[in-house]
Design a protein around this motif. Structure first.
Motif, mmCIF file in Angstrom:
data_model
loop_
_atom_site.group_PDB
_atom_site.id
_atom_site.type_symbol
_atom_site.label_atom_id
_atom_site.label_comp_id
_atom_site.label_asym_id
_atom_site.label_seq_id
_atom_site.Cartn_x
_atom_site.Cartn_y
_atom_site.Cartn_z
ATOM 1 N N THR A 39 7.163 -1.357 -2.688
ATOM 2 C CA THR A 39 7.694 -1.290 -4.053
ATOM 3 C C THR A 39 9.168 -1.669 -4.104
ATOM 4 O O THR A 39 9.596 -2.409 -4.998
ATOM 5 C CB THR A 39 7.510 0.132 -4.616
ATOM 6 N N THR A 78 0.307 0.095 -4.455
ATOM 7 C CA THR A 78 1.707 -0.297 -4.633
ATOM 8 C C THR A 78 1.924 -0.839 -6.042
ATOM 9 O O THR A 78 2.915 -0.506 -6.701
ATOM 10 C CB THR A 78 2.117 -1.359 -3.594
ATOM 11 N N GLU A 81 2.131 2.042 -8.286
ATOM 12 C CA GLU A 81 3.424 2.720 -8.199
ATOM 13 C C GLU A 81 4.486 1.980 -9.015
ATOM 14 O O GLU A 81 5.311 2.605 -9.703
ATOM 15 C CB GLU A 81 3.859 2.835 -6.735
ATOM 16 N N ILE A 82 4.457 0.659 -8.942
ATOM 17 C CA ILE A 82 5.411 -0.156 -9.711
ATOM 18 C C ILE A 82 5.219 0.067 -11.211
ATOM 19 O O ILE A 82 6.185 0.318 -11.948
ATOM 20 C CB ILE A 82 5.231 -1.651 -9.361
ATOM 21 N N SER A 168 5.473 9.220 -3.686
ATOM 22 C CA SER A 168 6.048 8.164 -2.839
ATOM 23 C C SER A 168 5.659 8.367 -1.379
ATOM 24 O O SER A 168 5.402 7.403 -0.654
ATOM 25 C CB SER A 168 7.571 8.116 -2.988
ATOM 26 N N HIS A 171 2.091 7.315 -1.069
ATOM 27 C CA HIS A 171 2.019 5.844 -1.077
ATOM 28 C C HIS A 171 2.354 5.271 0.293
ATOM 29 O O HIS A 171 1.619 4.434 0.833
ATOM 30 C CB HIS A 171 2.967 5.277 -2.127
#
Length: 230
Positions: A39, A78, A81-82, A168, A171
């Motif tokens: 990320t 990912t 997450e973005i 995080s 991830h």
């Protein structure tokens, strides 16, 4: 920009190459290497970092594209997450981003200067934009949760002073587990890696190297990859 990239703090990978080759004649030949982007590196490509980091990241993408056997990829979690980060920027646009009590850094600070329409446009277009501008492809087959609570506990303890969020850490743990699964075996030379996770998080790199005596870690930093390809 390459002052950022050439500052090699990750001698683990580079030194192993130099042991086998004269420093003046490093010739790495990858065979079908897939580089999955973290990320933080994606944020640099999207202009959600300082100018020097953005420029260096884009120059590294240029180096990668000179090697036909290297492909740029994104893990689906990912991408999630973005998008989640950008969605939080939309939700907190008024309550957080302009609260002087809360210090803003990195991508959060840059997004605080954007208007809501531009953030929403990026949310709607981010996957296509990454593919269109950088040739990055999201691989949706790799979305299963592979980490366990022990993985989470170890990484969280290692990064505790950075106060990482639970998501995080999950991830990063899943990304490491996926690279290990895709490799399917111990990797002893960087040329045979097949799969790497490219991250600006040097602490994550140091974490994985602890478990790789005599083998190559799943994570590589832009500095190390640049030195290899340069």
């Amino acid at each position: 920009a390459f002052n950022i990239l050439i500052n090699i703090g990750q001698g683990v990978i580079i030194s192993s190459i130099v042991e086998k080759r004269n420093i003046e004649n490093i010739d790495i030949s990858f065979s079908n290497l897939s580089v999955f982007l973290d990320t933080n590196f994606i944020f640099a490509l999207l202009g959600l970092s300082d100018v020097e980091t953005e420029k260096a990241a884009k120059e590294l993408i240029g180096l990668i594209k000179e090697h036909r056997n290297i492909s740029l990829k994104l893990l689906p979690f990912t991408l999630d997450e973005i998008i989640s980060f950008l969605n939080r920027a939309m939700r907190d646009y008024s309550s957080v981003y302009y609260n002087e009590e809360i210090p803003l850094t990195g991508a959060r600070y840059i997004l605080s200067k954007w208007n809501k329409t531009d953030i929403q446009m990026l949310i709607n277009d981010v996957e296509e934009k990454l593919n269109r501008e950088f040739g990055i492809v999201t691989v949706y087959d790799y979305n299963q949760k592979l980490y366990d609570e022990d993985d989470i506990s170890k990484l969280n303890e290692f990064k505790i002073d950075k106060m990482p969020t639970q998501k995080s850490v999950e991830h990063d743990s899943n990304a490491i587990e996926w690279i290990e699964k895709l490799r399917g075996k111990k990797v002893t030379s960087i040329e045979d890696s097949k799969y790497l996770f490219l991250s600006l998080d040097h602490r994550l790199f140091r974490y994985v190297t602890r478990f790789h005596e005599g083998s190559k870690p799943e994570v590589i930093t832009p500095e190390a990859l640049t030195a290899i390809l340069w």
